[in-house]
Write an enzyme that holds these catalytic residues in place. Structure first.
Site, mmCIF file in Angstrom:
data_model
loop_
_atom_site.group_PDB
_atom_site.id
_atom_site.type_symbol
_atom_site.label_atom_id
_atom_site.label_comp_id
_atom_site.label_asym_id
_atom_site.label_seq_id
_atom_site.Cartn_x
_atom_site.Cartn_y
_atom_site.Cartn_z
ATOM 1 N N GLU A 113 0.801 -1.219 0.000
ATOM 2 C CA GLU A 113 0.000 0.000 0.000
ATOM 3 C C GLU A 113 0.835 1.271 0.000
ATOM 4 O O GLU A 113 1.949 1.311 0.497
ATOM 5 C CB GLU A 113 -1.001 -0.012 1.148
ATOM 6 C CG GLU A 113 -0.416 -0.216 2.503
ATOM 7 C CD GLU A 113 -1.489 -0.379 3.574
ATOM 8 O OE1 GLU A 113 -2.082 -1.470 3.645
ATOM 9 O OE2 GLU A 113 -1.724 0.576 4.307
ATOM 10 N N CYS A 138 3.467 8.385 1.078
ATOM 11 C CA CYS A 138 4.001 7.451 2.061
ATOM 12 C C CYS A 138 4.245 6.116 1.345
ATOM 13 O O CYS A 138 3.307 5.523 0.815
ATOM 14 C CB CYS A 138 2.988 7.291 3.193
ATOM 15 S SG CYS A 138 3.482 6.097 4.432
ATOM 16 N N CYS A 179 6.196 -5.027 15.842
ATOM 17 C CA CYS A 179 5.808 -4.164 16.968
ATOM 18 C C CYS A 179 4.374 -4.503 17.389
ATOM 19 O O CYS A 179 3.535 -4.829 16.540
ATOM 20 C CB CYS A 179 5.902 -2.703 16.572
ATOM 21 S SG CYS A 179 7.567 -2.253 16.079
ATOM 22 N N CYS A 225 -0.681 2.415 8.848
ATOM 23 C CA CYS A 225 0.140 1.608 7.959
ATOM 24 C C CYS A 225 -0.192 0.126 8.075
ATOM 25 O O CYS A 225 -0.323 -0.416 9.152
ATOM 26 C CB CYS A 225 1.628 1.919 8.145
ATOM 27 S SG CYS A 225 2.467 1.067 9.459
ATOM 28 N N CYS A 269 6.371 -7.113 7.632
ATOM 29 C CA CYS A 269 7.476 -6.589 8.435
ATOM 30 C C CYS A 269 7.820 -7.580 9.537
ATOM 31 O O CYS A 269 6.938 -8.098 10.207
ATOM 32 C CB CYS A 269 7.094 -5.243 9.044
ATOM 33 S SG CYS A 269 8.449 -4.477 9.948
ATOM 34 N N CYS A 284 1.205 -2.612 15.700
ATOM 35 C CA CYS A 284 1.224 -2.266 14.268
ATOM 36 C C CYS A 284 0.562 -3.332 13.399
ATOM 37 O O CYS A 284 0.800 -4.527 13.567
ATOM 38 C CB CYS A 284 2.668 -2.064 13.834
ATOM 39 S SG CYS A 284 2.855 -1.770 12.070
HETATM 40 N N1 SAH Z 1 9.114 0.480 10.229
HETATM 41 C C1 SAH Z 1 9.329 1.876 10.315
HETATM 42 C C2 SAH Z 1 8.524 2.678 9.324
HETATM 43 C C3 SAH Z 1 7.120 2.254 9.062
HETATM 44 S S1 SAH Z 1 6.007 2.525 10.400
HETATM 45 C C4 SAH Z 1 9.086 2.351 11.727
HETATM 46 O O1 SAH Z 1 8.547 1.593 12.532
HETATM 47 O O2 SAH Z 1 9.456 3.482 12.039
HETATM 48 C C5 SAH Z 1 5.826 4.290 10.391
HETATM 49 C C6 SAH Z 1 5.299 4.877 11.696
HETATM 50 O O3 SAH Z 1 3.936 4.497 11.906
HETATM 51 C C7 SAH Z 1 6.066 4.376 12.910
HETATM 52 O O4 SAH Z 1 6.412 5.432 13.772
HETATM 53 C C8 SAH Z 1 5.083 3.442 13.536
HETATM 54 O O5 SAH Z 1 5.355 3.283 14.885
HETATM 55 C C9 SAH Z 1 3.760 4.110 13.252
HETATM 56 N N2 SAH Z 1 2.592 3.232 13.408
HETATM 57 C C10 SAH Z 1 2.490 1.921 13.180
HETATM 58 N N3 SAH Z 1 1.254 1.473 13.485
HETATM 59 C C11 SAH Z 1 0.544 2.529 13.916
HETATM 60 C C12 SAH Z 1 -0.783 2.708 14.382
HETATM 61 N N4 SAH Z 1 -1.638 1.687 14.447
HETATM 62 N N5 SAH Z 1 -1.149 3.948 14.755
HETATM 63 C C13 SAH Z 1 -0.298 4.993 14.667
HETATM 64 N N6 SAH Z 1 0.969 4.891 14.228
HETATM 65 C C14 SAH Z 1 1.394 3.677 13.861
HETATM 66 FE FE1 SF4 Z 2 7.455 -2.879 11.278
HETATM 67 FE FE2 SF4 Z 2 5.211 -1.701 12.022
HETATM 68 FE FE3 SF4 Z 2 7.200 -1.951 13.764
HETATM 69 FE FE4 SF4 Z 2 7.450 -0.213 11.718
HETATM 70 S S1 SF4 Z 2 5.958 -0.106 13.398
HETATM 71 S S2 SF4 Z 2 8.951 -1.703 12.450
HETATM 72 S S3 SF4 Z 2 6.306 -1.333 10.135
HETATM 73 S S4 SF4 Z 2 6.030 -3.652 12.836
#
Ligand code: SAH
Ligand code: SF4
Length: 355
Positions: free
Chosen positions: A91, A104, A115, A340, A111, A118
């Site tokens: 996406e 974006c 986390c 994301c 991934c 996420c």
């Molecule tokens: N993997 C990288 C970049 C992609 S995620 C990273 O983690 O930084 C980009 C941003 O979106 C990150 O700061 C992540 O913590 C945030 N993010 C992920 N899931 C989210 C959610 N459900 N609500 C708000 N921010 C989120």
């Molecule tokens: Fe991966 Fe989501 Fe963690 Fe970014 S926030 S590193 S996309 S699992």
């Protein structure tokens, strides 16, 4: 399967064409057709000789992405779901700001960092995107703007879609060099931000690159206990190591760094954490900016809720009082699963249900 020519930097394309016996200036001409005139077929490159066109056709394709879904939000944000040549879905989001159009992009199919909050981490990484597939996202979105006919261009990029960009470093760097190239899309390095969950060796490597791209680090917690609970990557790269790498980046680049902090109700949003965060960043506060992000709820992670707006305000004010630069991120396209990985994981669930 042929790869997209979008994955080559101008230097790489020049070298490749010269190796094939073509004149050096051909590369600049091809580049112009790709990024200024934005043709979708090599045969349309009318000032390129037949032999060269044949060479290009035999070895590359131009675009390898196909649009699968397009969702338009009430605020004008557009979310694209693209299908890759192997059928995988990724996406890409287009957002309109007063200062321009920002895209974006996604860097991996899924991934592996996983986390706990996420949607992207729900599905393990199945592969890295190649540089051409990352550039292809910008080209698809630019094509969408071209078709609207208002002369608009993609002016900003955030590498914050699905995936951990520093876990796909070489392709990421190629992508950045392609879109930044002045003879092509010419998207200013200062208008591009890469976000990482904190892979410290790569932060150091990035600090040494001769390109002035902005860096954002997903911090989300001010102490190891809490950060490990939210992001298991903190076990491998704990806060002390992360801060050392960030100090190295700041020394090398002397550029401001952004810390992303998702506000999770009753998890990391107390005054105590704000004070800890202020202390952690105190010695680099002149080069730091904290971005407080409202959590976008993900069905599978129902242990988390978005912080109350009063609590976000108190957190913000506590940081400000301690001299920390900070802001609250405005949301875009929440009505269209713009967090994301959400659209992709929903689409995959839908397709599984059908099967
Ligand atoms: N993997 C990288 C970049 C992609 S995620 C990273 O983690 O930084 C980009 C941003 O979106 C990150 O700061 C992540 O913590 C945030 N993010 C992920 N899931 C989210 C959610 N459900 N609500 C708000 N921010 C989120
Ligand atoms: Fe991966 Fe989501 Fe963690 Fe970014 S926030 S590193 S996309 S699992």
């Amino acid at each position: 399967m042929k790869k997209s020519i979008y994955g080559l930097t101008l230097d790489q394309l020049t070298e490749w064409l010269m190796d094939q016996g073509q004149k050096k200036f051909r590369a600049a001409q091809v580049w112009d057709w790709l990024y200024k005139k934005r043709v979708q077929s090599f045969a349309d490159m009318s000032n390129i000789n037949k032999e060269c066109i044949q060479l290009l056709e035999e070895n590359f394709t131009i675009q390898t992405l196909e649009q699968a879904v397009k969702q338009v939000s009430e605020d004008g944000t557009i979310k694209f779901l693209f299908k890759l040549m192997d059928g995988n879905l990724i996406e890409t989001v287009l957002m309109k700001f007063p200062y321009g159009y920002s895209v974006c992009v996604t860097t991996q199919v899924g991934c592996n960092i996983g986390c706990s909050f996420c949607a992207s981490g729900l599905l393990r990484k199945s592969r890295d995107l190649d540089a051409g597939e990352i550039v292809g996202q910008i080209m698809k979105v630019q094509q969408h703007l071209d078709e609207a006919g208002n002369g608009d261009r993609v002016s900003h990029i955030v590498v914050m879609g699905i995936g951990e960009p520093f876990d796909n470093y070489t392709n990421l760097m190629n992508f950045l060099r392609v879109v930044n190239d002045q003879k092509g899309l010419s998207i200013g390095a200062r208008h591009i931000t890469v976000s990482t969950s904190g892979l410290t060796p790569k932060i150091r490597e990035f600090a040494e690159e001769d390109i002035q791209i902005n860096l954002a680090v997903s911090l989300h917690a001010p102490n190891n206990e809490l950060r490990t609970q939210i992001m298991k990557i903190n076990k491998a790269y704990p806060i002390e190591k992360l801060m050392e790498a960030i100090d190295y980046y700041l020394e090398s680049k002397n550029r401001r760094i952004t810390f992303e902090y998702i506000m999770l109700q009753d998890v990391n949003d107390h005054v105590e954490e704000a004070l800890q965060l202020a202390k952690l960043l105190q010695n680099k506060r002149h080069l730091s900016y904290v971005n407080l992000i409202p959590y976008n709820p993900v069905d599978e992670h129902d242990q988390y809720r978005r912080s109350k707006s009063e609590d976000i305000k108190v957190f913000y004010e506590t940081l400000k009082k301690k001299g920390i630069n900070c802001g609250m991120r405005l949301e875009h396209g929440t009505d269209i699963d713009a967090a994301c990985g959400q659209l992709r994981s929903k689409q995959i669930k839908k397709e599984k249900a059908k099967a």
